[in-house]
Design an enzyme around this catalytic site. Structure first.
Site, PDB file in Angstrom:
ATOM      1  N   SER A   1      49.889  -2.344   0.326  1.00 30.79           N
ATOM      2  CA  SER A   1      49.820  -3.682  -0.256  1.00 30.79           C
ATOM      3  C   SER A   1      50.707  -4.646   0.537  1.00 30.79           C
ATOM      4  O   SER A   1      50.467  -4.845   1.719  1.00 30.79           O
ATOM      5  CB  SER A   1      50.192  -3.618  -1.740  1.00 30.79           C
ATOM      6  OG  SER A   1      49.825  -4.792  -2.405  1.00 30.79           O
TER       7      SER A   1
ATOM      8  N   ASP B   1      39.764  -1.341  -6.985  1.00 36.27           N
ATOM      9  CA  ASP B   1      40.867  -2.282  -6.750  1.00 36.27           C
ATOM     10  C   ASP B   1      40.385  -3.737  -6.821  1.00 36.27           C
ATOM     11  O   ASP B   1      39.507  -4.148  -6.070  1.00 36.27           O
ATOM     12  CB  ASP B   1      41.485  -2.010  -5.381  1.00 36.27           C
ATOM     13  CG  ASP B   1      42.803  -2.745  -5.163  1.00 36.27           C
ATOM     14  OD1 ASP B   1      43.253  -3.455  -6.082  1.00 36.27           O
ATOM     15  OD2 ASP B   1      43.384  -2.590  -4.066  1.00 36.27           O
TER      16      ASP B   1
ATOM     17  N   HIS C   1      44.403   0.059  -7.295  1.00 36.84           N
ATOM     18  CA  HIS C   1      45.274  -0.483  -6.241  1.00 36.84           C
ATOM     19  C   HIS C   1      46.206   0.545  -5.599  1.00 36.84           C
ATOM     20  O   HIS C   1      46.790   0.272  -4.557  1.00 36.84           O
ATOM     21  CB  HIS C   1      46.104  -1.635  -6.822  1.00 36.84           C
ATOM     22  CG  HIS C   1      46.835  -2.442  -5.791  1.00 36.84           C
ATOM     23  ND1 HIS C   1      46.212  -2.995  -4.688  1.00 36.84           N
ATOM     24  CD2 HIS C   1      48.159  -2.785  -5.689  1.00 36.84           C
ATOM     25  CE1 HIS C   1      47.102  -3.643  -3.957  1.00 36.84           C
ATOM     26  NE2 HIS C   1      48.287  -3.523  -4.548  1.00 36.84           N
TER      27      HIS C   1
END
Length: 321
Positions: free
Chosen positions: A118, A269, A299
């Site tokens: 991320s 996600d 995610h």
């Protein structure tokens, strides 16, 4: 903190380092310290994983010496003494390179593997533009490309799904907040709530995120004190780094990566929709690249499907041989 090597070349170590005038914490674990090093760049900004990582990386530790690092201003590396002016992408990039060089020296390695998750995937791309010579290969987990495009795509997917499935509550919520960009934090928070309702947030299964939180709060090495530090560090990091993250556009700034790449996205996600990440994967030039969908994840595929994650990485990571 001193090294704590176990028998049969196992390693389990929590260490504080002075990185560019800031005390920062790393955790190193593995079944055999002769295995290749894998440095994790955590998400956020300011969302560390030392507090729970070991519960999810047992299989990974068979293949790698895994390094988790609480970045400047995050988790056990948070301090009120850290100046806000030092919380920049350039400084974080310099810190990551420093950590890498120290690991190479400590373990007598020329190169290591790096995984960016991320926010950490943005940091990794910056690091790899400057010092690709330090890394065997890159693993991009929930690869961030352009936050604004990702929010628009998530809003589109959520709107379509809520109408097709006649989910009135979610449909009303989305109509109320309207499409991005949003002014103020309320609509942003409501949108994130909508993502969680759909199972597209931190984890696809709602119970999984509670397990992560409880392991962080009640386990070692964080506990209650470390969790409070992590909460403060997250607010501090977001305050200073969110603006830079919003301006980041990998499609414009990263045309090539000079090391082999493996990209992993969770099928569900909506925090970083995989369709945007996959577009970047197809576009970016690299000496070798692979793409994997994790079909039961949102995610956090490395936490939601840890055994599959270890399997994928162990097959991919042959570039040190």
């Amino acid at each position: 903190m001193s090294d704590n090597y176990g028998t049969n070349d196992r390693i389990s170590l929590l260490q504080q380092l002075k990185i560019n005038d800031s005390e920062q914490t790393i955790m190193i674990n593995g079944n055999d310290k002769k295995n290749p090093l894998l440095l994790f760049l955590h998400g956020g900004p300011g969302t560390p994983q030392i507090g729970y990582a070991r519960r999810y990386q047992k299989e990974l530790e068979k293949h790698f010496t895994v390094v988790n690092w609480d970045q400047r201003g995050a988790g056990l590396s948070y301090s009120r003494e850290i100046p806000g002016s030092s919380m920049t992408m350039a400084q974080m990039t310099a810190d990551a390179i420093d950590v890498t060089e120290r690991l190479c020296k400590q373990f007598s390695k020329q190169k290591i593997y790096v995984a960016g998750y991320s926010w950490g995937s943005v940091l990794a791309l910056n690091v790899l533009q400057l010092r690709p010579d330090l890394y065997h290969a890159y693993i991009g987990i929930s690869q961030v490309v352009n936050i604004q495009k990702e929010e628009m795509e998530a809003y589109r997917q959520l709107t379509t799904w809520s109408r097709e499935n006649k989910h009135r509550m979610l449909d009303k919520l989305l109509r109320f907040i309207g499409p991005p960009p949003w002014n103020g934090q309320l609509k942003q928070a409501l949108f994130l709530f909508g993502i969680e309702m759909k199972g597209g947030g931190f984890t696809h299964k709602r119970l999984a995120v509670l397990k992560v939180g409880s392991r962080m709060l009640f386990g070692e090495p964080y506990g209650v004190r470390g969790s409070l530090l992590a909460a403060r560090g997250q607010m501090f990091s977001l305050k200073h780094l969110w603006g830079e993250l919003l301006r980041f556009d990998a499609e414009e700034s990263v045309s090539s990566i000079k090391v082999p790449c493996c990209f992993i996205s969770g099928r569900f996600d909506l925090t970083v929709p995989g369709s945007i990440s996959h577009g970047f994967y197809k576009q970016v030039k690299a000496p070798y690249k692979e793409w994997f969908w994790f079909e039961n994840s949102a995610h956090s595929p490395h936490l939601e499907e840890p055994d599959l994650f270890a399997e994928v990485l162990s097959r991919f990571a042959t570039f040190h041989l």
